[in-house]
Scaffold this active site. Structure first.
Site, short mmCIF file in Angstrom:
data_model
loop_
_atom_site.label_atom_id
_atom_site.label_comp_id
_atom_site.label_asym_id
_atom_site.label_seq_id
_atom_site.Cartn_x
_atom_site.Cartn_y
_atom_site.Cartn_z
N GLU A 85 -3.05 37.17 100.22
CA GLU A 85 -1.64 37.29 100.64
C GLU A 85 -0.95 38.46 99.94
O GLU A 85 -0.92 38.52 98.70
CB GLU A 85 -0.91 35.98 100.33
CG GLU A 85 0.53 35.96 100.80
CD GLU A 85 1.22 34.62 100.56
OE1 GLU A 85 0.53 33.58 100.49
OE2 GLU A 85 2.45 34.62 100.43
N HIS A 393 8.64 41.07 100.84
CA HIS A 393 7.40 40.65 101.47
C HIS A 393 7.00 41.59 102.60
O HIS A 393 5.85 42.00 102.70
CB HIS A 393 7.58 39.23 102.00
CG HIS A 393 6.31 38.63 102.50
ND1 HIS A 393 5.32 38.19 101.66
CD2 HIS A 393 5.85 38.43 103.76
CE1 HIS A 393 4.32 37.74 102.37
NE2 HIS A 393 4.61 37.88 103.66
C1 MEV Z 1 4.95 32.19 100.01
O1 MEV Z 1 3.56 32.32 99.94
C2 MEV Z 1 5.49 31.38 98.85
C3 MEV Z 1 6.98 31.07 98.88
O2 MEV Z 1 7.31 30.39 100.11
C4 MEV Z 1 7.27 30.18 97.71
C5 MEV Z 1 8.66 29.59 97.67
O3 MEV Z 1 9.26 29.41 98.73
O4 MEV Z 1 9.11 29.30 96.55
C6 MEV Z 1 7.81 32.31 98.85
#
Ligand code: MEV
Length: 438
Positions: A85, A393
Site C-alpha cells: 500500500e 494518499h
Molecule cells: C488506510 O490503510 C489506513 C487508515 O484508514 C487508518 C485510519 O483510518 O486510521 C488511514
C-alpha cells in the site's frame, strides 16, 4: 468444464504450470511467461523459495521499503517494511522524523508469556479429575523433557500447567491450560510438541489411575494446539511531548491538534466501526515489519484483534491523554514474535532485515514492531484530523495510476510536476495524461 485433478502435488513444476495455464487461463503461453518472469535467475535461490510452501509455481513480489530515523529508547534504527500500500512507508518515516526531534519512542516489555492448550472431554467426577491432575503433573513435565531440554538451556521452557474446568461453556469440556517462555523463538513448534506430549502422557496415565471408573479413564483428547491469543505477551510503546511542540501543521495550532488527536482516539475507543479502521492503520505498520522479519502475520492479526476486544467491545489499541500541558500517545499490543527459527534463518531478505535492525532479540523486535504500529497510527490520525487522508494518499498513489496508464518516464515526470499544485484524483490524472498526449 474443468475436471478435478488427482496427484497435482506429484507433478513437476512445469507440469503444474501447464495444467493451470491450460485449464484456467485464456492465454496459456502468456500465463507461462508471467509466471516465469517472476522466477529468480539464480536457480538455487528459486529452489529455496519453491520449497517454502507446496505446489509453488512462481514468486509473488511485495515491495520492501525502509522507514528511517526511528529513535527507540535512545537507539536510532531504520525499519524495513514489506507492504503493497502506497503512503504507509512515507507516513511511518514522517512520524519517525517528527518524534526523533521530540525525544523518540520509549518502550517497555510487559510480558512474554505464550499459551497452549490440550482440549479434552471427561465425563465424571471433578474432584477425582483434580486429584488425578495433581498426581500426573510432574510426569507431564518429565515426559516432555527431551523436547524442553534445549529451550531450558536457553532460559525458557514450560512455566505452568493448569487444569481448567470449562463445563459451564460446553458439557464435559476441560483444558490443560499451559504457559511457556520461548525466549527468541516464536515457539509454535516447541509449544505444539510439548502439548502433544502432555496429551499422550495424560491419556496414558488416566488409563492406569486406580481411582477412576472405566468411564472416567476414557479421557478424550480433542486437540492440542498453541493459542494465538497471547494477552500476556505484551509490549507498550509511547511518545510524549509538551503541547507546544506539536507544531505539525501550519493551519492547526498545537493545542487544537492535540485536542483533535485525543478526541479521535476517544472515538476509536468507543465505536467499533471506527476502531476497526483505526486498528487497521496500526496493522499497516505492524504487519509490514512482521512480514519483513519473516514472522506469521496471521497469528499476530488474530491475537491483536482478540486483544482489542478484551473488555467486551472492540476498541482502539492506542491511547492518548492531554494532561498538565503534556500530550501522551501510546499503544499496548500483544506480539508473539521470533527472531530465530522459521523463515528467519532461511529467507535471504529476512536475514537482511534482521541485520538492518541490528540483530534484535525477540523482545527488541516486539518493541520495534509496536513502535511501527504507533508511528503509523500517529501518521494516519494526524492526517485525518487535519488535511484528511486523501491529499497525501493520492499524491503517493499518483505513480500507481501513471503506471496503470502505461506512462513513459518523461510523461510521469511532467504529470507529477503538474500535480505538485493540483489535487490528485483518478479522473484528474486521466485528463492530465490525455492532455499531454495531445
Ligand atoms: C488506510 O490503510 C489506513 C487508515 O484508514 C487508518 C485510519 O483510518 O486510521 C488511514
Amino acid at each position: 468444464m474443468t475436471k478435478p485433478i488427482t496427484g497435482f502435488s506429484k507433478l513437476t513444476k512445469a507440469e503444474k504450470i501447464d495444467w493451470i495455464a491450460n485449464e484456467y487461463t485464456k492465454h496459456p503461453e502468456a500465463t507461462k511467461k508471467i509466471l516465469s518472469d517472476y522466477w529468480n535467475t539464480d536457480a538455487q535461490l528459486q529452489k529455496l523459495h519453491d520449497e517454502f510452501i507446496e505446489n509453488t509455481i512462481s514468486n509473488f513480489y511485495l515491495p520492501l521499503g525502509i522507514a528511517p530515523n526511528f529513535l527507540i529508547n535512545g537507539k536510532l534504527l531504520s525499519i524495513p517494511m514489506v507492504i503493497e500500500e502506497s503512503s504507509v512507508v512515507a507516513a511511518a518515516s514522517k512520524a519517525a522524523k517528527f518524534w526523533l526531534e521530540r525525544g523518540g519512542f520509549k518502550t517497555t516489555i510487559i510480558g512474554t508469556e505464550k499459551i497452549g492448550q490440550v482440549h479434552f472431554m471427561y465425563s465424571g467426577d471433578l474432584p477425582k479429575l483434580q486429584g488425578f491432575f495433581k498426581t500426573v503433573h510432574s510426569k507431564l513435565i518429565n515426559e516432555a523433557s527431551s523436547i524442553t531440554k534445549n529451550m531450558e538451556k536457553r532460559g525458557g521452557g514450560i512455566t505452568k500447567i493448569e487444569l481448567r474446568d470449562k463445563t459451564d461453556k460446553l458439557k464435559n469440556y476441560y483444558q490443560l491450560h499451559c504457559t511457556f517462555e520461548t525466549m527468541d523463538a516464536m515457539g509454535a513448534n516447541f509449544i505444539n510438541s510439548c502439548l502433544e506430549q502432555f496429551a499422550t502422557t495424560f491419556k496414558k496415565e488416566a488409563q492406569n489411575y486406580a481411582l477412576f471408573s472405566d468411564k472416567e479413564k476414557n479421557i478424550e483428547v480433542v486437540m492440542s494446539i498453541l493459542s494465538n491469543y497471547t494477552p500476556n505477551c505484551l509490549v507498550k510503546a509511547e511518545v510524549s511531548c509538551p503541547i507546544e511542540d506539536l507544531n505539525l501543521h501550519n493551519k492547526v495550532s498545537p493545542k487544537e491538534f492535540a485536542q483533535k488527536m485525543v478526541r479521535a482516539i476517544a472515538i476509536a475507543k468507543s465505536e467499533p466501526h471506527r476502531a476497526v479502521t483505526h486498528n487497521k492503520g496500526i496493522m499497516n505498520g505492524v504487519d509490514a515489519v512482521v512480514l519483513a522479519t519473516g514472522n506469521d502475520f496471521r497469528a499476530i492479526e488474530a491475537g491483536v484483534h482478540a486483544y482489542a476486544s478484551k473488555d467486551g467491545s472492540y476498541s482502539s489499541l492506542t491511547h492518548a491523554t492531554l494532561e498538565n500541558g503534556v500530550f501522551k500517545f501510546w499503544i499496548e499490543i500483544p506480539l508473539a514474535l521470533g527472531t530465530i527459527g522459521g523463515l528467519t534463518n532461511l529467507h535471504p531478505l529476512v536475514k537482511l532485515a534482521f541485520e538492518i535492525l541490528q540483530k534484535p532479540s525477540a523482545k527488541e523486535l516486539m518493541q520495534i514492531v509496536a513502535v511501527a504500529g504507533l508511528a503509523q497510527n500517529f501518521g494516519a490520525v494526524s492526517s485525518l484530523v487535519t488535511t484528511g487522508i486523501q491529499e497525501g494518499h493520492m499524491k503517493m498513489h499518483l505513480l500507481n495510476i501513471l503506471n496503470q496508464l502505461g506512462a513513459t518516464e518523461k510523461e510521469k515526470e511532467a504529470i507529477i510536476n503538474h500535480f505538485k499544485n493540483n489535487t490528485v484524483s483518478h479522473s484528474a490524472v486521466l485528463e492530465a495524461y490525455e492532455n499531454l498526449k495531445k
